[in-house]
Motif scaffolding. Structure first.
Motif, PDB file in Angstrom:
ATOM      1  N   MET A   1      32.040  38.016 -28.283  1.00 26.89           N
ATOM      2  CA  MET A   1      31.991  37.567 -29.421  1.00 26.89           C
ATOM      3  C   MET A   1      31.165  35.819 -29.378  1.00 26.89           C
ATOM      4  O   MET A   1      31.012  35.231 -30.420  1.00 26.89           O
ATOM      5  CB  MET A   1      33.287  36.950 -30.575  1.00 26.89           C
ATOM      6  N   TYR A   2      31.501  35.065 -28.506  1.00 23.59           N
ATOM      7  CA  TYR A   2      30.121  34.334 -28.344  1.00 23.59           C
ATOM      8  C   TYR A   2      28.713  34.642 -28.209  1.00 23.59           C
ATOM      9  O   TYR A   2      28.488  34.694 -27.058  1.00 23.59           O
ATOM     10  CB  TYR A   2      31.084  32.312 -27.484  1.00 23.59           C
ATOM     11  N   LYS A   3      27.690  33.882 -28.390  1.00 29.37           N
ATOM     12  CA  LYS A   3      26.328  33.222 -28.103  1.00 29.37           C
ATOM     13  C   LYS A   3      26.169  31.744 -28.120  1.00 29.37           C
ATOM     14  O   LYS A   3      26.580  31.073 -28.841  1.00 29.37           O
ATOM     15  CB  LYS A   3      25.624  34.418 -29.153  1.00 29.37           C
ATOM     16  N   ILE A   4      25.756  31.555 -26.795  1.00 28.73           N
ATOM     17  CA  ILE A   4      25.505  30.023 -26.980  1.00 28.73           C
ATOM     18  C   ILE A   4      23.909  30.417 -26.540  1.00 28.73           C
ATOM     19  O   ILE A   4      22.400  31.137 -25.208  1.00 28.73           O
ATOM     20  CB  ILE A   4      25.225  29.872 -25.339  1.00 28.73           C
ATOM     21  N   TYR A   5      23.187  29.469 -27.304  1.00 27.93           N
ATOM     22  CA  TYR A   5      21.564  29.293 -27.066  1.00 27.93           C
ATOM     23  C   TYR A   5      21.553  27.617 -26.777  1.00 27.93           C
ATOM     24  O   TYR A   5      21.843  26.698 -26.952  1.00 27.93           O
ATOM     25  CB  TYR A   5      20.476  29.379 -28.677  1.00 27.93           C
ATOM     26  N   ARG A   6      20.138  27.221 -25.501  1.00 30.94           N
ATOM     27  CA  ARG A   6      19.511  26.231 -25.001  1.00 30.94           C
ATOM     28  C   ARG A   6      17.865  25.962 -25.194  1.00 30.94           C
ATOM     29  O   ARG A   6      17.728  26.449 -25.339  1.00 30.94           O
ATOM     30  CB  ARG A   6      19.909  26.522 -23.766  1.00 30.94           C
ATOM     31  N   GLY A   7      18.206  24.879 -25.890  1.00 29.44           N
ATOM     32  CA  GLY A   7      16.994  24.642 -26.402  1.00 29.44           C
ATOM     33  C   GLY A   7      16.572  23.246 -26.706  1.00 29.44           C
ATOM     34  O   GLY A   7      17.646  22.316 -27.343  1.00 29.44           O
ATOM     35  N   GLU A   8      15.052  22.105 -27.453  1.00 27.02           N
ATOM     36  CA  GLU A   8      15.309  21.064 -28.024  1.00 27.02           C
ATOM     37  C   GLU A   8      16.121  21.698 -28.911  1.00 27.02           C
ATOM     38  O   GLU A   8      15.543  22.743 -29.757  1.00 27.02           O
ATOM     39  CB  GLU A   8      13.718  20.817 -28.110  1.00 27.02           C
ATOM     40  N   LEU A   9      16.246  20.870 -29.220  1.00 25.40           N
ATOM     41  CA  LEU A   9      17.384  21.099 -31.163  1.00 25.40           C
ATOM     42  C   LEU A   9      17.505  20.120 -32.056  1.00 25.40           C
ATOM     43  O   LEU A   9      17.713  19.008 -31.689  1.00 25.40           O
ATOM     44  CB  LEU A   9      19.060  21.655 -30.486  1.00 25.40           C
ATOM     45  N   LEU A  10      17.562  20.866 -33.628  1.00 20.60           N
ATOM     46  CA  LEU A  10      17.001  19.388 -34.500  1.00 20.60           C
ATOM     47  C   LEU A  10      17.899  19.978 -35.706  1.00 20.60           C
ATOM     48  O   LEU A  10      17.673  21.114 -35.433  1.00 20.60           O
ATOM     49  CB  LEU A  10      15.904  18.887 -34.835  1.00 20.60           C
ATOM     50  N   HIS A  11      18.773  19.645 -36.577  1.00 21.74           N
ATOM     51  CA  HIS A  11      19.371  19.683 -37.768  1.00 21.74           C
ATOM     52  C   HIS A  11      19.590  18.564 -38.158  1.00 21.74           C
ATOM     53  O   HIS A  11      19.862  17.568 -37.999  1.00 21.74           O
ATOM     54  CB  HIS A  11      20.662  20.350 -37.394  1.00 21.74           C
ATOM     55  N   PHE A  12      19.859  18.190 -39.736  1.00 16.68           N
ATOM     56  CA  PHE A  12      20.188  17.230 -40.136  1.00 16.68           C
ATOM     57  C   PHE A  12      21.111  17.351 -40.515  1.00 16.68           C
ATOM     58  O   PHE A  12      22.780  18.194 -40.621  1.00 16.68           O
ATOM     59  CB  PHE A  12      18.955  17.216 -41.738  1.00 16.68           C
ATOM     60  N   LEU A  13      21.939  15.914 -40.901  1.00 19.23           N
ATOM     61  CA  LEU A  13      23.708  16.080 -41.383  1.00 19.23           C
ATOM     62  C   LEU A  13      23.475  15.116 -43.102  1.00 19.23           C
ATOM     63  O   LEU A  13      23.918  15.290 -43.654  1.00 19.23           O
ATOM     64  CB  LEU A  13      23.898  14.619 -40.300  1.00 19.23           C
ATOM     65  N   ALA A  14      22.340  14.714 -42.854  1.00 16.56           N
ATOM     66  CA  ALA A  14      21.895  13.360 -44.675  1.00 16.56           C
ATOM     67  C   ALA A  14      20.646  13.492 -45.561  1.00 16.56           C
ATOM     68  O   ALA A  14      19.962  14.263 -44.875  1.00 16.56           O
ATOM     69  CB  ALA A  14      22.403  13.016 -44.660  1.00 16.56           C
ATOM     70  N   ASP A  15      20.266  13.501 -46.692  1.00 14.58           N
ATOM     71  CA  ASP A  15      19.469  13.069 -47.277  1.00 14.58           C
ATOM     72  C   ASP A  15      18.358  12.385 -46.206  1.00 14.58           C
ATOM     73  O   ASP A  15      19.155  10.681 -46.510  1.00 14.58           O
ATOM     74  CB  ASP A  15      19.446  13.490 -49.098  1.00 14.58           C
ATOM     75  N   PRO A  16      17.412  12.000 -45.569  1.00 13.58           N
ATOM     76  CA  PRO A  16      17.356  10.708 -44.908  1.00 13.58           C
ATOM     77  C   PRO A  16      16.353   9.999 -45.735  1.00 13.58           C
ATOM     78  O   PRO A  16      16.084   8.331 -46.108  1.00 13.58           O
ATOM     79  CB  PRO A  16      15.833  11.120 -44.258  1.00 13.58           C
TER      80      PRO A  16
END
Ligand code: GUN
Ligand code: ZN
Length: 432
Positions: free
Chosen positions: A1-16
């Motif tokens: 039930m777990y999956k783990i992915y590794r790598g360079e990572l980007l996501h947004f939390l708010a509108d820049p």
């Protein structure tokens, strides 16, 4: 039930555009994305997280390492027509003639559910290949077109929003419903599909010229009956279209007011294009929390005009990107960002790489009132994500060697990138 992915990572939390840039996103050069039962469990720096995660979890779960790829949330396409897949790149016309000559004849075929299924299958594969994991999608006037689309989207476990087109005037007889049948068919489709697995319904009047006031009012009635479905239509795309709306609806103060009078504005209302908006319309869109789908590829292809993103932002209007296939000429959100950037250049405005990747992910989720569900890696969000490849083409590979920072990397990805640079697409944590 777990999956783990590794790598360079980007996501947004708010509108820049609304907060200090550094607070608008999270970036990990070596990041870890932990997924539990298809939902985001944790995200962070790989070394730190691996040290704190339970050894049982880490030992029992393979860590899939995407070296030299950028992990980010799947793209969100806030306006697209699946039935127009096979008439993309039709030559020479602007909106109204393009609809008459190419679009309506192509949509006629969707009375056949089997044809719809065949096109939907291809369309959804193209979206996934381009890294788009959620879309707000037009069907045709035929309810079979929506049955076909949702059937395939459900098989693929996708979060998709679609609706039957409403149009009862100024269109060929073979594509016409009535205010009554349009209402009844939409209602039946809502009951059948809305919130089934990851599917959601959008009430979809084509645009004001093809809808009688009676039909628009019925759409408003339906929206009041089902307040958590969407409203999806076109607005102020082309100058001839706007003049026609003024003729057809002399008692409306502007184009948007036609929809407003039928109670079609609100938090889950998405208006495609908005290229030629008056100040008053922007104000009303903002105060009703309505959203605009910015469709640069389509706006350039049909010669519709240059969307004023700055004006929309000043009025606090939620904006996302739309490919608008088949007036748009690409499924790729990277290519769509490219066209968006050039559109803003022609207006002497700048579209920053952070802003554009926000619009293509969390911004799109916000347009769809789905923040927290898709669009970033907040805990509990559905783990639809992609891996972008900096080296998929020799040109990008070469250009990246002369690149200093994340801003530049994102910009190059969006200027030189397309489907070829989407190395992997994952739905609910699973590679597809
Ligand atoms: N306005 C009304 N229908 C359509 C359509 O199918 N595509 C576009 N781009 N604009 C429209
Ligand atoms: Zn459209």
């Amino acid at each position: 039930m777990y999956k783990i992915y590794r790598g360079e990572l980007l996501h947004f939390l708010a509108d820049p555009a609304k907060v200090v840039l550094e607070e608008s996103y999270e970036y990990f050069q070596d990041g870890l994305l932990v997924i539990k039962n298809g939902l985001v469990e944790q995200v962070g720096d790989a070394e730190i997280l691996l040290a704190t995660l339970s050894p049982l979890l880490v030992e029992g779960t393979e860590v899939i390492h995407y070296e030299d790829g950028l992990i980010m949330p799947g793209f969100i396409d806030t306006h697209v027509h699946y039935p127009q897949t096979e008439m993309i790149a039709s030559y020479g016309e602007q909106l109204l003639e393009w609809l008459e000559n190419y679009t309506f004849p192509a949509e006629r075929k969707f009375c056949d559910e089997e044809h719809g299924g065949n096109v939907a299958e291809f369309f959804l594969s193209q979206l996934l290949e381009a890294g788009t994991t959620t879309a707000l999608v037009f069907g045709t006037v035929h309810k079979e077109s929506v049955d076909a689309f949702f059937t395939i989207a459900q098989q693929k476990k996708l979060r998709m929003i679609c609706g039957k087109v409403l149009m009862d005037q100024n269109c060929p007889d073979y594509l016409s419903d009535t205010a009554e049948t349009g209402y009844a068919d939409s209602k039946a489709l809502i009951e059948k599909w809305h919130k089934k697995d990851r599917l959601q319904y959008a009430i979809t009047p084509r645009f004001a010229p093809t809808c009688s006031t009676e039909q628009l009012n019925k759409a408003g009635q339906l929206l009041a009956e089902y307040p958590d479905v969407y409203l999806h239509t076109h607005l102020c795309e082309n100058k001839d279209e706007i003049a026609w709306v003024q003729e057809l609806f002399p008692n409306s103060s502007n184009y948007l007011d036609v929809y407003d009078q039928s109670k079609l504005l609100g938090r889950r209302s998405v208006f495609a294009h908005g290229v030629h908006l008056q100040e008053q319309e922007c104000q009303r869109l903002g105060e009703t929390n309505s959203a605009i789908a910015f469709c640069p590829s389509s706006n350039l292809f049909l010669g519709s005009g240059l969307f004023n993103l700055k004006q929309a932002q000043q009025h606090n209007i939620n904006v996302g990107f739309g490919s608008d296939i088949g007036a748009g000429t690409t499924f790729s959100m990277l290519s769509t960002i490219n066209e968006g950037y050039k559109t803003q250049q022609l207006r002497a405005d700048k579209l920053s790489p952070f802003q554009s990747f926000y619009l293509a992910t969390l911004g799109g989720a916000t347009v769809l009132d789905l923040e927290g569900t898709i669009g970033n890696f907040t805990k509990g969000a559905e783990a639809d994500f992609i891996v972008l490849d900096y080296h998929a083409t020799p040109l990008m590979d070469r250009r990246m060697k002369h690149c200093q920072n994340l801003t530049e990397k994102l910009f190059i990805l969006s200027m030189l990138g397309d489907e070829r640079h989407v190395k992997a697409t994952h739905i609910m944590g699973e590679l597809v």
